[in-house]
Write a protein that holds these residues in place. Structure first.
Motif, PDB file in Angstrom:
ATOM      1  N   GLY A 103      -3.140   3.608  -1.993  1.00  0.00           N
ATOM      2  CA  GLY A 103      -2.325   2.915  -2.983  1.00  0.00           C
ATOM      3  C   GLY A 103      -1.010   3.618  -3.256  1.00  0.00           C
ATOM      4  N   PHE A 124       1.302   3.406  -0.299  1.00  0.00           N
ATOM      5  CA  PHE A 124       1.851   2.045  -0.254  1.00  0.00           C
ATOM      6  C   PHE A 124       3.040   1.923  -1.204  1.00  0.00           C
ATOM      7  CE2 PHE A 124       2.031  -2.184  -2.203  1.00  0.00           C
ATOM      8  CZ  PHE A 124       2.278  -2.969  -1.086  1.00  0.00           C
ATOM      9  N   MET A 165      -2.728  -2.915  -9.831  1.00  0.00           N
ATOM     10  CA  MET A 165      -3.236  -2.438  -8.555  1.00  0.00           C
ATOM     11  C   MET A 165      -4.747  -2.220  -8.588  1.00  0.00           C
ATOM     12  SD  MET A 165      -0.212   0.130  -7.271  1.00  0.00           S
ATOM     13  CE  MET A 165      -0.799   0.112  -5.568  1.00  0.00           C
ATOM     14  N   GLY A 222      -2.815  -7.158  -6.823  1.00  0.00           N
ATOM     15  CA  GLY A 222      -3.033  -7.047  -5.388  1.00  0.00           C
ATOM     16  C   GLY A 222      -4.462  -6.616  -5.096  1.00  0.00           C
ATOM     17  N   TYR A 270      -6.218  -4.407  -3.102  1.00  0.00           N
ATOM     18  CA  TYR A 270      -6.005  -3.242  -2.242  1.00  0.00           C
ATOM     19  C   TYR A 270      -7.305  -2.729  -1.638  1.00  0.00           C
ATOM     20  CZ  TYR A 270      -1.330  -3.368  -4.160  1.00  0.00           C
ATOM     21  OH  TYR A 270      -0.055  -3.776  -4.510  1.00  0.00           O
ATOM     22  N   HIS A 271      -8.434  -3.184  -2.157  1.00  0.00           N
ATOM     23  CA  HIS A 271      -9.743  -2.937  -1.549  1.00  0.00           C
ATOM     24  C   HIS A 271     -10.620  -4.130  -1.857  1.00  0.00           C
ATOM     25  CE1 HIS A 271     -13.779  -1.354  -0.820  1.00  0.00           C
ATOM     26  NE2 HIS A 271     -13.177  -0.512   0.014  1.00  0.00           N
ATOM     27  N   PHE A 291      -3.870  -9.059   1.293  1.00  0.00           N
ATOM     28  CA  PHE A 291      -3.251  -8.385   2.427  1.00  0.00           C
ATOM     29  C   PHE A 291      -3.888  -8.751   3.764  1.00  0.00           C
ATOM     30  CE2 PHE A 291      -2.412  -5.749  -1.316  1.00  0.00           C
ATOM     31  CZ  PHE A 291      -1.034  -5.689  -1.249  1.00  0.00           C
ATOM     32  N   ILE A 351      -0.116  -5.288   4.554  1.00  0.00           N
ATOM     33  CA  ILE A 351      -0.203  -4.111   3.696  1.00  0.00           C
ATOM     34  C   ILE A 351       1.047  -3.250   3.837  1.00  0.00           C
ATOM     35  CG2 ILE A 351      -1.441  -2.699   5.382  1.00  0.00           C
ATOM     36  CD1 ILE A 351      -1.935  -2.752   1.552  1.00  0.00           C
ATOM     37  N   THR A 380      -4.345   1.749   5.808  1.00  0.00           N
ATOM     38  CA  THR A 380      -3.015   1.786   6.417  1.00  0.00           C
ATOM     39  C   THR A 380      -2.904   2.894   7.454  1.00  0.00           C
ATOM     40  OG1 THR A 380      -2.228   3.174   4.588  1.00  0.00           O
ATOM     41  CG2 THR A 380      -1.861   0.805   4.405  1.00  0.00           C
TER      42      THR A 380
END
Length: 420
Positions: free
Chosen positions: A13, A16, A98, A122, A124-125, A157, A181, A284
């Protein structure tokens, strides 16, 4: 936009945020970052501060309460929403969560009758919001709050997380924002940093239970050494899974060929991969390794068998971390075996580099900018009843039970894998 981040430690995170801030800065825009908890990697924070404005939630709270912001309890502490409102207005009225705690904090902000133009979150996981079996008020409220947000507020993403969230929440999210991402693409010049003659397999990332690929590669090392004498496995990173991985190394008797190298600075990523034979990972990190021309094998989250979808370049679209029963699986050892041929290694290196180009951070920035131009109906989100006191009390109970190892379902929610 004002990102509401849990921490600024070395994780996906935070890196990013750095990449997005840098790319936004190139376009003449400076984003804001509001950090909820006082957990900060000073080097990363300094890099982000070159391109973004960083604020710490503890600075908006009474001094006597600031120690509470060293952990998640800060989410629920009294703060000056009037001062935060000025920040929101400075960043185009857009608050971007986030994760769980960011969403709860934004709900408190909105409930205080403060002005906001756009609320977004978002994914993110895959299991940050989409989890089951966590029966606490704050956790139930998170999922209810998420379900009240319109698709225009959501950022996915990859295709699989969008589909799984649509199924789990029984809401059509197919008009939601979809962006990569996002990584910074290195200058190519026809070659990468990998080496087909090298004996180094590399993984870089936090060592967490759901990243089962670390254990799989450790278990495969004796067999892989028969294919290629001298092969070693270098693991960069640290985390809660490290002790168990070290035990596995001892059990397999591969202490001489599996090396734990510890955490590295984000800026050291290309240097660590210089001369690598192959990369195994997720998040990522695998995209960045592929962008550097290192053949990159997909580590599927929470999968119990030593299998993979193949190289990143074998993936259609942007879904690669999560398990998808519709996709064909291959033994990880088989993918390694194919790379032993120098010609196939070179083809894999180029294919991975080409695939990584589809994850450009510039496209991510453009997606966020497009989102800010859409309408955002927050009526249901604002109207949902919410008690900060009940949320705090339930989280406190959850934290106590977690500390006593009586109930770790919330802290381990990311280990649930694909549940929809």
């Amino acid at each position: 936009m004002l990102f509401v981040a849990n921490v600024l430690e070395l994780n996906g995170g935070t890196t990013f945020i750095l990449r997005l801030a840098r790319a936004s800065h190139r376009q003449g825009r400076r984003i804001g970052v509001l950090v909820l908890f006082d957990i900060v990697n000073k080097d990363l924070a300094a890099q982000i501060a070159e391109y973004a404005d960083i604020y710490y939630l503890k600075d908006f709270a009474p001094r006597v309460l600031r120690p509470m912001f060293r952990r998640q309890f800060g989410t629920f502490m009294p703060v000056s929403f009037g001062a935060i409102e000025a920040l929101v207005e400075k960043y185009n009225g857009h608050l971007h969560a986030m994760g769980v705690f960011g969403l709860l904090f934004i709900k408190r902000y909105v409930a205080s009758a403060r002005r906001v133009k756009l609320v977004s979150i978002g994914i993110y996981h895959q299991n940050e919001i989409m989890f089951s079996g966590v029966d606490y008020y704050f956790a139930r409220q998170v999922q209810l709050l998420f379900s009240t947000l319109p698709p225009s507020s959501l950022v996915f993403f990859n295709e699989l997380t969008l589909a799984s969230h649509s199924h789990f929440f029984a809401v059509d999210y197919y008009t939601a924002n979809q962006v990569p991402i996002g990584i910074d693409l290195p200058e190519w010049r026809g070659r990468g940093v990998g080496n087909s003659a090298s004996n180094r397999i590399v993984s870089i990332g936090s060592l967490e239970v759901f990243k089962t690929y670390n254990r799989h590669v450790i278990d495969l090392m004796p067999a892989l050494r028969e294919l290629r004498p001298g092969l070693i496995y270098e693991i960069y990173g640290g985390g809660s899974y490290e002790a168990e991985l070290r035990q596995q190394v001892s059990l397999q008797g591969v202490e001489d060929i599996v090396h734990f190298k510890g955490a590295i600075d984000y800026s050291s990523f290309p240097k660590v991969l210089e001369g690598a034979f192959a990369f195994v990972g997720s998040g990522t990190a695998i995209i960045e390794a592929a962008a550097l021309g290192v053949p990159s094998i997909v580590g599927i989250e929470s999968i119990q068998d030593p299998v993979t979808y193949g190289l990143l370049s074998d993936i259609e679209g942007r879904s690669y971390n999560e398990f998808d029963a519709r996709l064909a699986l291959r033994p990880i050892a088989q993918v390694f075996s194919s790379l032993m041929d120098e010609r196939q290694w070179a083809e894999a290196s180029y294919a991975c580099r080409t695939k990584a180009e589809t994850f450009s951070i510039d496209e991510t920035v453009n997606g966020f900018l497009l989102m800010e131009s859409r309408s955002n109906d927050l009526q249901a989100f604002s109207a949902l009843p919410y008690s900060n006191l009940m949320a705090f009390s339930s989280f406190l109970l959850c934290a106590i039970r977690d500390r006593m190892k009586k109930d770790v379902r919330f802290s381990s929610r990311r280990n649930q894998g694909s549940i929809a």
